[in-house]
Write a protein that holds these residues in place. Structure first.
Motif, short mmCIF file in Angstrom:
data_model
loop_
_atom_site.label_atom_id
_atom_site.label_comp_id
_atom_site.label_asym_id
_atom_site.label_seq_id
_atom_site.Cartn_x
_atom_site.Cartn_y
_atom_site.Cartn_z
N CYS A 18 0.85 -1.21 0.00
CA CYS A 18 0.00 0.00 0.00
C CYS A 18 0.88 1.24 0.00
CB CYS A 18 -0.94 0.02 1.21
SG CYS A 18 -2.09 -1.35 1.24
N ASP A 23 6.36 7.42 0.12
CA ASP A 23 7.24 7.95 1.17
C ASP A 23 8.12 6.87 1.81
OD1 ASP A 23 6.48 10.57 0.92
OD2 ASP A 23 4.84 10.39 2.34
N ASP A 42 0.71 -0.76 -4.91
CA ASP A 42 -0.56 -0.10 -4.58
C ASP A 42 -1.55 -0.47 -5.68
OD1 ASP A 42 -1.13 2.47 -2.52
OD2 ASP A 42 -2.59 2.23 -4.14
N PHE A 43 -2.86 -0.46 -5.34
CA PHE A 43 -3.81 -0.78 -6.41
C PHE A 43 -4.32 0.46 -7.15
CE2 PHE A 43 -7.91 -1.51 -3.58
CZ PHE A 43 -7.81 -0.22 -3.09
N LEU A 44 -3.83 1.64 -6.76
CA LEU A 44 -4.25 2.86 -7.46
C LEU A 44 -3.14 3.37 -8.38
CD1 LEU A 44 -6.22 5.06 -4.91
CD2 LEU A 44 -7.10 3.58 -6.72
N GLN A 47 -1.79 6.91 -7.68
CA GLN A 47 -0.81 7.03 -6.58
C GLN A 47 0.59 6.64 -7.08
OE1 GLN A 47 -0.97 7.94 -3.33
NE2 GLN A 47 -3.11 8.48 -3.39
N GLY A 89 2.66 1.29 5.80
CA GLY A 89 2.46 2.52 6.57
C GLY A 89 1.08 3.09 6.31
N GLY A 91 -1.67 1.79 5.89
CA GLY A 91 -2.32 1.14 4.75
C GLY A 91 -3.25 0.01 5.15
N ASN A 94 -6.87 0.50 5.55
CA ASN A 94 -7.67 0.76 4.35
C ASN A 94 -7.98 -0.50 3.54
OD1 ASN A 94 -7.68 3.77 4.42
ND2 ASN A 94 -5.48 3.43 4.40
N VAL A 95 -7.31 -1.60 3.85
CA VAL A 95 -7.55 -2.82 3.07
C VAL A 95 -8.82 -3.49 3.58
CG1 VAL A 95 -6.63 -5.10 2.46
CG2 VAL A 95 -5.08 -3.13 2.65
N TYR A 155 -11.32 11.80 7.11
CA TYR A 155 -11.99 10.50 7.31
C TYR A 155 -11.27 9.68 8.39
CZ TYR A 155 -8.21 7.80 5.26
OH TYR A 155 -7.00 7.19 5.06
C1 LIG Z 1 -3.14 6.21 3.48
S1 LIG Z 1 -2.39 5.55 2.03
C2 LIG Z 1 -0.79 5.12 2.65
C3 LIG Z 1 0.30 5.50 1.71
C4 LIG Z 1 1.74 5.30 2.16
N1 LIG Z 1 2.01 4.00 2.72
C5 LIG Z 1 2.20 6.37 3.12
O1 LIG Z 1 2.58 6.06 4.26
O2 LIG Z 1 2.22 7.54 2.73
C6 LIG Z 1 -3.15 3.97 1.85
C7 LIG Z 1 -2.91 3.34 0.49
O3 LIG Z 1 -3.41 2.00 0.53
C8 LIG Z 1 -3.81 1.68 -0.78
N2 LIG Z 1 -4.66 0.48 -0.73
C9 LIG Z 1 -5.80 0.31 -0.02
N3 LIG Z 1 -6.28 -0.94 -0.21
C10 LIG Z 1 -5.40 -1.57 -1.04
C11 LIG Z 1 -5.34 -2.88 -1.59
N4 LIG Z 1 -6.29 -3.81 -1.35
N5 LIG Z 1 -4.30 -3.19 -2.38
C12 LIG Z 1 -3.34 -2.27 -2.67
N6 LIG Z 1 -3.34 -1.01 -2.17
C13 LIG Z 1 -4.37 -0.67 -1.38
C14 LIG Z 1 -4.51 2.94 -1.26
O4 LIG Z 1 -4.58 3.00 -2.67
C15 LIG Z 1 -3.60 4.03 -0.66
O5 LIG Z 1 -2.64 4.48 -1.59
#
Ligand SMILES: C[S@@+](CC[C@H](N)C(=O)[O-])C[C@H]1O[C@@H](n2cnc3c(N)ncnc32)[C@H](O)[C@@H]1O
Length: 172
Positions: A18, A23, A42-44, A47, A89, A91, A94-95, A155
């Motif tokens: 993620c 960073d 990441d899946f986006l 990003q 980090g 992340g 959010n999964v 959020y």
């Molecule tokens: C808050 S950001 C964290 C970014 C980075 N690790 C940081 O510390 O700055 C969370 C990230 O998780 C990614 N994410 C959420 N669910 C995911 C999944 N199932 N597979 C891959 N990436 C995912 C989102 O796209 C997002 O970029």
């Protein structure tokens, strides 16, 4: 899950789960050096595109060791026992399917390797929770707003409240 971290070592292969705009991946790249390898997953696409643009602006040779991979944390596009370490980090919260993501982490890690998970804490102590929420409201969100990122951070309070107590997820 037990989480420990003694730092990535020179020459290691590390996955930043993620990775977002990268960073942690950039910090890891300095730790493992030019002979190491960092995958930022990441899946986006958006990003990863920001991460890739940032990488191009950096001059140290070690940053060339980072590869950005578009993929889902619950279905990692890597073979078993591939990495020496994994970082995640802010992340995991959010999964959606955290169990599957953790299964995948363990599948791709070599024996004896390390995982570092950094996130906000869902504390059972009401004072700790209240202090954390005060910090989110009065520090994190106002600072983010100053960078035009209010929507990306406001959020957080509800997300941390829901973390690890959602139905079907890990109990706190
Ligand atoms: C808050 S950001 C964290 C970014 C980075 N690790 C940081 O510390 O700055 C969370 C990230 O998780 C990614 N994410 C959420 N669910 C995911 C999944 N199932 N597979 C891959 N990436 C995912 C989102 O796209 C997002 O970029």
């Amino acid at each position: 899950m037990a989480v420990s971290w003694s730092g990535a070592k020179m020459g290691e292969s590390v996955l930043d789960f993620c990775s977002g705009s990268g960073d942690l991946a950039f910090l890891l790249s300095e730790k493992v050096g030019s002979n190491g390898k960092v995958i930022g997953l990441d899946f986006l696409k958006e990003q990863l595109s920001v991460a890739s643009s940032r990488q191009k602006l950096k001059s140290k040779a070690c940053y060339l060791n980072i590869e950005w991979v578009e993929g889902d944390a619950t279905d990692l596009p890597f073979s078993d026992r591939h990495f020496d370490a994994i970082t995640i980090g802010y992340g995991l919260r959010n999964v959606v399917d955290k169990y599957k993501a953790m299964e995948e982490m363990f599948r791709v890690l070599k024996a004896g390797s390390r995982v570092s998970i950094r996130d906000f804490n869902k504390s059972t102590n009401p004072v700790v929770s209240a202090v954390q929420e005060l910090m989110i409201d009065n520090l994190v969100v106002p600072v983010a707003s100053g960078f035009g990122l209010e929507d990306d951070y406001k959020y957080l309070k509800s997300s941390v409240r829901a973390f690890l107590t959602e139905q079907g997820q890990v109990a706190a």
